[in-house]
Design an enzyme around this catalytic site. Structure first.
Site, PDB file in Angstrom:
ATOM      1  CB  THR A   1      -0.851  -0.043   1.287  1.00  0.00           C
ATOM      2  OG1 THR A   1      -1.732  -1.136   1.164  1.00  0.00           O
ATOM      3  CG2 THR A   1      -1.626   1.215   1.545  1.00  0.00           C
TER       4      THR A   1
ATOM      5  NE  ARG B   1      -8.788  -7.689   2.908  1.00  0.00           N
ATOM      6  CZ  ARG B   1      -7.763  -6.835   2.970  1.00  0.00           C
ATOM      7  NH1 ARG B   1      -7.487  -6.045   1.974  1.00  0.00           N
ATOM      8  NH2 ARG B   1      -7.022  -6.781   4.061  1.00  0.00           N
TER       9      ARG B   1
ATOM     10  N   GLY C   1     -10.114  -3.754   2.814  1.00  0.00           N
ATOM     11  CA  GLY C   1      -9.124  -3.686   3.891  1.00  0.00           C
ATOM     12  C   GLY C   1      -9.295  -2.445   4.743  1.00  0.00           C
TER      13      GLY C   1
ATOM     14  N   GLY D   1      -0.280  -2.582   6.228  1.00  0.00           N
ATOM     15  CA  GLY D   1      -0.065  -3.835   6.940  1.00  0.00           C
ATOM     16  C   GLY D   1      -1.267  -4.733   6.786  1.00  0.00           C
TER      17      GLY D   1
ATOM     18  N   GLY E   1      -4.509  -5.602   6.963  1.00  0.00           N
ATOM     19  CA  GLY E   1      -5.640  -4.705   7.163  1.00  0.00           C
ATOM     20  C   GLY E   1      -6.667  -5.146   8.187  1.00  0.00           C
TER      21      GLY E   1
HETATM   22  N1  ASP Z   1      -3.462  -2.593   4.541  1.00  0.00           N
HETATM   23  C1  ASP Z   1      -3.698  -3.068   3.202  1.00  0.00           C
HETATM   24  C2  ASP Z   1      -4.901  -3.967   3.205  1.00  0.00           C
HETATM   25  O1  ASP Z   1      -5.053  -4.753   4.100  1.00  0.00           O
HETATM   26  C3  ASP Z   1      -2.552  -3.835   2.647  1.00  0.00           C
HETATM   27  C4  ASP Z   1      -1.230  -3.135   2.729  1.00  0.00           C
HETATM   28  O2  ASP Z   1      -0.999  -2.274   3.549  1.00  0.00           O
HETATM   29  O3  ASP Z   1      -0.382  -3.460   1.908  1.00  0.00           O
HETATM   30  O4  ASP Z   1      -5.677  -3.899   2.269  1.00  0.00           O
END
Ligand code: ASP
Length: 339
Positions: A205, A233, A235, A257, A259
């Site tokens: 992200t 889904r 996040g 992170g 999510g």
């Molecule tokens: N936080 C994001 C999610 O869960 C993923 C990421 O941070 O890479 O969609």
């Protein structure tokens, strides 16, 4: 004599307005996760670092010219959305069905206005659409087809879903599906199969937080979500309070992170609330949530945050987090691993 007094008054007011200016500050991230130092070539590190530097410098330049933190956050995030290196915009991960579904959000700390989009498939810059939701709709979070209909009406650029394709992310999808199938063959539990997926399939992200000279904070986040995600889904990234939060009374936070944990622990808003209610520093609040609360829960990832004094915190509990920051009068600092 009168002329002298007028000049003195103008000089005084110019000085006073300079004195009340806030130190422009910006921090960005390009995702946290298992970033293996030994597997990342020097050439790759240079590539990532130069894109991060370009993004942080772009956001900084906007504020240096008098722009707002909101404009800076959008400018920085769009550089990363347009780069195939990161899991946002072009370069977004694939869903289980082999498509891209993008999430983004933005929050302005002066007014506590916020806008977010979830599960959009054709919006070239999801952060630009999130800003439109904040500025020009009566809602905070729009999803799927409705969000795309709103995008059309607002004149936001739409692209084919294949615009987001990259070979690297497709290979990650194939690997993830293979792993899921292997786990399913053993346990028959979809939940267990997904929980055991290697963390490196989950992250990438992008986000930005900024403080402008007017003392206003903004936070924004944009993502393709998690590789092989299913069933629509969503996040933490488009969830205000989880992946993004900004409040001039405390701080601005953008998260990256796993999510599901960031939603359950309301990470971004929790950091700001700890600062505000406990009177602790940004660094202490951010460290507690990322390195104590989340670690105990088993949630991996990190955040970037800035407060109204221009303090920056960028804790993460994974092996790396692509990140960069720039403070007034200083040049950009870009990092990938723990130091
Ligand atoms: N936080 C994001 C999610 O869960 C993923 C990421 O941070 O890479 O969609």
């Amino acid at each position: 004599m009168i002329r002298k007094i007028i000049i003195a008054l103008i000089a005084c007011s110019a000085f006073a307005s300079l004195a009340t200016q806030y130190p422009i500050t910006i921090a960005i991230h390009g995702g946290a996760g298992t970033i293996d130092k030994n597997k990342m070539t020097a050439a790759m590190q240079v590539k990532y670092k130069s894109k991060l530097k370009e993004a942080v410098d772009k956001g900084y330049a906007v504020m240096e010219k008098g722009g707002t933190s909101q404009q800076a956050v959008i400018a920085a995030i769009q550089v990363l959305e347009d780069s195939p290196l990161f899991n946002a915009g072009r370069g977004a991960v694939y869903t289980f069905e082999g498509e891209h579904e993008l999430d983004a959000s933005i929050m302005y700390g002066k007014t506590l206005n916020a806008g977010a989009v979830a599960g959009v498939k054709q919006v070239k810059s999801p952060i630009a659409l999130a800003e439109q939701v904040m500025e020009n709709s009566v809602h905070v979070l729009l999803s799927g087809q409705g969000a795309e209909e709103f995008a059309k009406r607002q004149g936001i650029e739409l692209v084919e879903n294949s615009y987001f394709d990259t070979k690297k992310r497709y290979e990650s999808l194939l690997k993830a599906k293979k792993k899921i199938a292997e786990k399913l063959a053993k346990s028959k539990s979809i939940k267990a199969a997904y929980q055991q997926l290697d963390v490196k399939y989950k992250y990438g992200t992008v986000g930005a937080v900024a403080l402008d000279q007017y003392g206003d904070l903004t936070a924004g986040t944009s993502t393709g979500g998690m590789t092989a995600k299913r069933f629509g889904r969503i996040g933490d990234s488009p969830i205000i309070g989880a992946g993004t939060y900004a409040n001039n009374d405390s701080c601005a936070v953008s998260a990256t992170g796993h999510g599901e944990y960031f939603i359950r622990y309301h990470v971004a808003a929790d950091i700001c609330a700890r600062m505000q209610y406990q009177g602790i520093s940004l660094q202490d609040a951010a460290d507690t949530v990322i390195n104590k609360v989340l670690v105990k829960a088993g949630g991996s990832g990190g955040i970037i945050a800035v407060d109204r004094q221009g303090n920056i915190a960028m804790p993460f509990n994974s092996s790396g987090m692509y990140r960069a920051s720039r403070k007034q009068g200083e040049s950009a600092v870009v990092k990938i691993f723990k130091e």
